[in-house]
Motif scaffolding. Structure first.
Motif, PDB file in Angstrom:
ATOM      1  N   SER A  76       0.847  -1.193   0.000  1.00 43.97           N
ATOM      2  CA  SER A  76       0.000   0.000   0.000  1.00 43.97           C
ATOM      3  C   SER A  76       0.880   1.240   0.000  1.00 43.97           C
ATOM      4  O   SER A  76       2.019   1.210   0.480  1.00 43.97           O
ATOM      5  N   ILE A 121     -10.881  -7.572  -4.147  1.00 42.39           N
ATOM      6  CA  ILE A 121     -10.920  -7.782  -2.704  1.00 42.39           C
ATOM      7  C   ILE A 121      -9.785  -8.712  -2.301  1.00 42.39           C
ATOM      8  O   ILE A 121      -9.247  -9.453  -3.120  1.00 42.39           O
ATOM      9  N   THR A 128     -13.463 -12.892   6.243  1.00 37.96           N
ATOM     10  CA  THR A 128     -13.273 -11.438   6.269  1.00 37.96           C
ATOM     11  C   THR A 128     -12.382 -11.001   5.120  1.00 37.96           C
ATOM     12  O   THR A 128     -11.347 -11.613   4.861  1.00 37.96           O
ATOM     13  N   ASN A 130     -10.940  -7.381   2.701  1.00 38.06           N
ATOM     14  CA  ASN A 130     -10.806  -5.942   2.503  1.00 38.06           C
ATOM     15  C   ASN A 130     -11.062  -5.609   1.040  1.00 38.06           C
ATOM     16  O   ASN A 130     -10.646  -6.358   0.146  1.00 38.06           O
ATOM     17  N   LEU A 132     -10.016  -3.505  -1.967  1.00 37.29           N
ATOM     18  CA  LEU A 132      -8.774  -2.829  -2.328  1.00 37.29           C
ATOM     19  C   LEU A 132      -9.038  -1.670  -3.285  1.00 37.29           C
ATOM     20  O   LEU A 132      -9.859  -1.781  -4.200  1.00 37.29           O
ATOM     21  N   ASN A 151      -3.879   0.494  -2.989  1.00 34.74           N
ATOM     22  CA  ASN A 151      -3.468  -0.876  -2.686  1.00 34.74           C
ATOM     23  C   ASN A 151      -2.944  -1.469  -3.983  1.00 34.74           C
ATOM     24  O   ASN A 151      -3.621  -1.403  -5.013  1.00 34.74           O
TER      25      ASN A 151
END
Length: 323
Positions: A76, A121, A128, A130, A132, A151
């Motif tokens: 990132s 993602i 779970t 995130n 991106l 990202n």
């Protein structure tokens, strides 16, 4: 001597008074030019993440699975543009400094034509993930007085690169306005140590695959109307997921879920289209590929059950090929 100094100071003072507006304008111009310098604060992530295989995915706007990747690094970068001007950036890159081979970023752009609204993602555990923020282009603009976070999932596809890569450099270039020049270029980059990370077996089995298979099969098991069009869509998703897995990566639970799905179809669906049967045939092949050499009796029994159930399904009447 003193008279000369007084005369000089008096002359200087008179000159300043006569040119006060010009001096003020020059001071304001210099101050404005200084404030308008393009300044970026760039912060790369301190470490690089070696993601689980198949945990970085392309999904459509409804969250449906499209594609997943192996051998992915995740970085990132945060950028603060505190200047009052937009700042252009370009040449976003990742490469191996030892070989100068450039690497690709995961980019959903290629899927936009067939799947509008796609995204990327990354699963951080079985359930779970995130979302991106992946740039679609290698160039763009950092807006004035803005904060941006990218990202950057980086794919390594070359077999030799996978074996031998030791370091990885990620960076970009930006156009900046210098104090006494119109424009200038500034490079921002960081180099990470990635030695042996792609060889680490702990990352080879993506932990989100079992849940993806379960969710897809659950859609079928919980459906009251097993219409061919619906079955085709759901089985297509399952076929794609299984197609990206090695047989050893299909868990016992996933095999058990497939058995349950087949039995549900046997009990609740008497007629199947050619297309649906074809997908079920592919799913059967993918999930029982290692049957002949399987040493685990539990897995072998599950695979045998899948084969038997598909034989029963194959004997069913075939409907029209049109949904």
């Amino acid at each position: 001597m003193l008279n000369n100094l007084v005369c000089f100071l008096n002359t200087t003072w008179q000159w300043i008074l006569h040119n006060i507006f010009s001096i003020s304008a020059l001071a304001v111009s210099l101050l404005t030019l200084h404030r308008n310098r393009t300044t970026l604060e760039v912060k790369f992530s301190p470490g690089i993440d070696r993601t689980m295989d198949l945990s970085t995915e392309i999904i459509d706007k409804n969250g449906n699975y499209i594609h997943a990747y192996r051998n992915v690094f995740l970085v990132s970068v945060e950028i603060i543009n505190s200047s009052p001007n937009d700042i252009a950036y370009y040449d976003l890159y990742a490469f191996d400094p030892k070989t100068y081979n450039f690497l690709e970023f995961v980019n959903p752009k290629a899927f936009l034509f067939s799947h509008p609204g796609v995204g990327v993602i990354h699963y951080i555990n079985k359930v779970t993930f995130n979302i991106l923020n992946v740039p679609l282009e290698q160039y763009g603009v950092f807006k004035a007085n803005s904060y941006t976070k990218f990202n950057l999932p980086i794919i390594v596809t070359d077999p030799d690169e996978i074996k031998n890569i030791d370091t990885l450099t990620v960076g970009f270039k930006a156009i900046k306005r210098a104090l006494f020049r119109n424009t200038d270029k500034q490079s921002y980059y960081v180099t990470y140590n990635v030695k042996n990370l792609l060889q680490d077996s702990r990352f080879k089995k993506g932990y989100n695959n079992e849940i993806k298979i379960f969710i897809t099969i659950s859609e079928i098991l919980n459906s009251e109307k097993l219409e061919d069009a619906f079955l085709y869509d759901e089985l297509s998703k399952l076929d794609i997921i299984l197609g990206e897995l090695k047989n050893s990566e299909i868990s016992d639970q996933a095999l058990s879920d497939i058995v349950n799905m087949y039995k549900y179809l046997i009990e609740n669906k008497t007629m199947l289209s050619v297309e649906v049967k074809s997908l079920l045939r592919d799913i059967t092949k993918r999930s029982t590929l290692g049957f002949a050499t399987e040493n685990n009796q539990k897995r072998k029994d599950l695979m045998l059950e899948i084969k038997k159930d598909f034989s029963k399904i194959s004997d069913r009447t075939i409907t029209s090929t049109k949904f």
